[in-house]
Scaffold this active site. Structure first.
Site, mmCIF file in Angstrom:
data_model
loop_
_atom_site.group_PDB
_atom_site.id
_atom_site.type_symbol
_atom_site.label_atom_id
_atom_site.label_comp_id
_atom_site.label_asym_id
_atom_site.label_seq_id
_atom_site.Cartn_x
_atom_site.Cartn_y
_atom_site.Cartn_z
ATOM 1 N N PRO A 1 1.211 -1.348 -0.031
ATOM 2 C CA PRO A 1 0.156 -0.087 -0.147
ATOM 3 C C PRO A 1 1.112 1.308 0.096
ATOM 4 O O PRO A 1 0.442 1.976 -0.503
ATOM 5 C CB PRO A 1 -0.610 -0.613 1.279
ATOM 6 C CG PRO A 1 -1.169 -1.646 1.378
ATOM 7 C CD PRO A 1 0.404 -1.991 0.942
ATOM 8 N N GLU B 1 1.547 -8.312 8.964
ATOM 9 C CA GLU B 1 1.245 -6.606 9.573
ATOM 10 C C GLU B 1 2.152 -5.409 8.336
ATOM 11 O O GLU B 1 1.832 -4.641 8.274
ATOM 12 C CB GLU B 1 2.118 -6.416 10.969
ATOM 13 C CG GLU B 1 2.170 -4.829 11.326
ATOM 14 C CD GLU B 1 0.874 -4.145 11.435
ATOM 15 O OE1 GLU B 1 0.440 -3.073 11.344
ATOM 16 O OE2 GLU B 1 -0.293 -5.213 11.455
ATOM 17 N N ARG C 1 -0.171 -8.845 -21.756
ATOM 18 C CA ARG C 1 -0.575 -8.210 -22.390
ATOM 19 C C ARG C 1 -0.403 -7.721 -23.621
ATOM 20 O O ARG C 1 -0.192 -7.100 -24.213
ATOM 21 C CB ARG C 1 -2.247 -7.334 -21.942
ATOM 22 C CG ARG C 1 -2.541 -6.788 -21.271
ATOM 23 C CD ARG C 1 -4.112 -6.151 -20.191
ATOM 24 N NE ARG C 1 -5.134 -5.848 -21.616
ATOM 25 C CZ ARG C 1 -5.127 -4.416 -22.157
ATOM 26 N NH1 ARG C 1 -4.097 -3.842 -22.471
ATOM 27 N NH2 ARG C 1 -6.106 -4.898 -23.368
ATOM 28 N N ASP D 1 -6.250 2.040 -25.056
ATOM 29 C CA ASP D 1 -6.999 1.983 -23.766
ATOM 30 C C ASP D 1 -6.456 2.884 -22.944
ATOM 31 O O ASP D 1 -5.818 3.891 -23.225
ATOM 32 C CB ASP D 1 -5.842 1.030 -23.315
ATOM 33 C CG ASP D 1 -6.428 -0.269 -23.983
ATOM 34 O OD1 ASP D 1 -6.887 -0.684 -24.658
ATOM 35 O OD2 ASP D 1 -5.694 -1.158 -23.191
#
Length: 246
Positions: free
Chosen positions: A90, A117, A155, A170
């Protein structure tokens, strides 16, 4: 491209990598997947890969040894001796298409999927080349994030999509990034845990953690300061951190 994935739950990847474009990529020899359980590299009889954090606190922290040794083993067998080692976290940089395009040019990617954690900070400092976050939220582990990144990269490899022009068209609780984590051993191959975490002085430990959280947020996501209100003590610490950074 060689893609190695270090995880404690290798079975999570069997369905994803064996379907759709990810499977077609292997059939076209564009990519080779290797999913590794890094618990196999634990050097203790119980195969434990985590331990309690120095300084106390909730949760468990992944130990450095299994991941250091797993990455070293993968590098030793690899044709490319300089793979990109990607930590799903994160606290990493926000993942965007430009990053996918950058990674798609590499020959070898190693993904580290954590649980618990957090990671011992020495993994970040001495093993990892890239830290990636797929968004400002927390998952139970890095596996789903790795799947997202792998899919978006594979991809883009030549001949994977039927039409090569397709991809060209895209189109947190405190509000701060978390402080670094460390666990045993205190001295791992000459890389040492900060002395304050070994002191047993919880006041000093808490102050260190607050300052490091401010430092990491200032260096990596300064935009987050616009969304939170700091206490008077945090404002004081932030001024100290800014002086250090400057």
């Amino acid at each position: 491209m060689q893609i190695d994935i270090l995880t404690l739950f290798p079975e999570m990847f069997s369905g994803v990598l064996g379907q759709s474009m990810l499977q077609k990529a292997t059939e076209k020899s564009a990519v080779n997947y290797n999913v590794v359980n890094f618990r196999d590299f634990a050097d203790n009889k119980h195969s434990t890969v985590d331990d309690y954090p120095y300084g106390g606190g909730a949760g468990m922290v992944l130990k450095p040894q299994p991941i250091f040794d797993a990455v070293a083993a993968l590098k030793e067998k690899a044709e490319s001796k300089q793979p990109r080692v990607i930590l799903l976290c994160p606290q990493g940089e926000r993942y965007e298409q430009k990053k996918a395009e950058e990674l798609a040019k590499e020959e070898h990617l190693i993904f580290i999927c954590g649980h618990y954690e957090g990671y011992d900070e020495r993994i970040r400092e001495y093993v990892v080349t890239d830290e990636i976050s797929i968004g400002d939220y927390v998952l139970t582990g890095g596996e789903l994030g790795a799947m997202v990144v792998v899919d978006s990269v594979v991809r883009l490899l030549p001949e994977v999509l039927g039409n090569q022009e397709s991809h060209m068209k895209d189109s947190f609780s405190t509000g701060l990034l978390e402080h670094p984590h460390y666990t045993r051993p205190a001295d791992f191959r000459g890389m040492k845990v900060p002395e304050v975490l070994l002191s047993g002085n919880h006041k000093f430990i808490e102050e260190w953690r607050n300052k490091e959280a401010l430092r990491r947020t200032l260096q990596r996501r300064p935009d987050l300061f616009d969304k939170i209100k700091l206490t008077a003590e945090q404002e004081k610490w932030l001024k100290e951190v800014k002086k250090d950074v400057e």
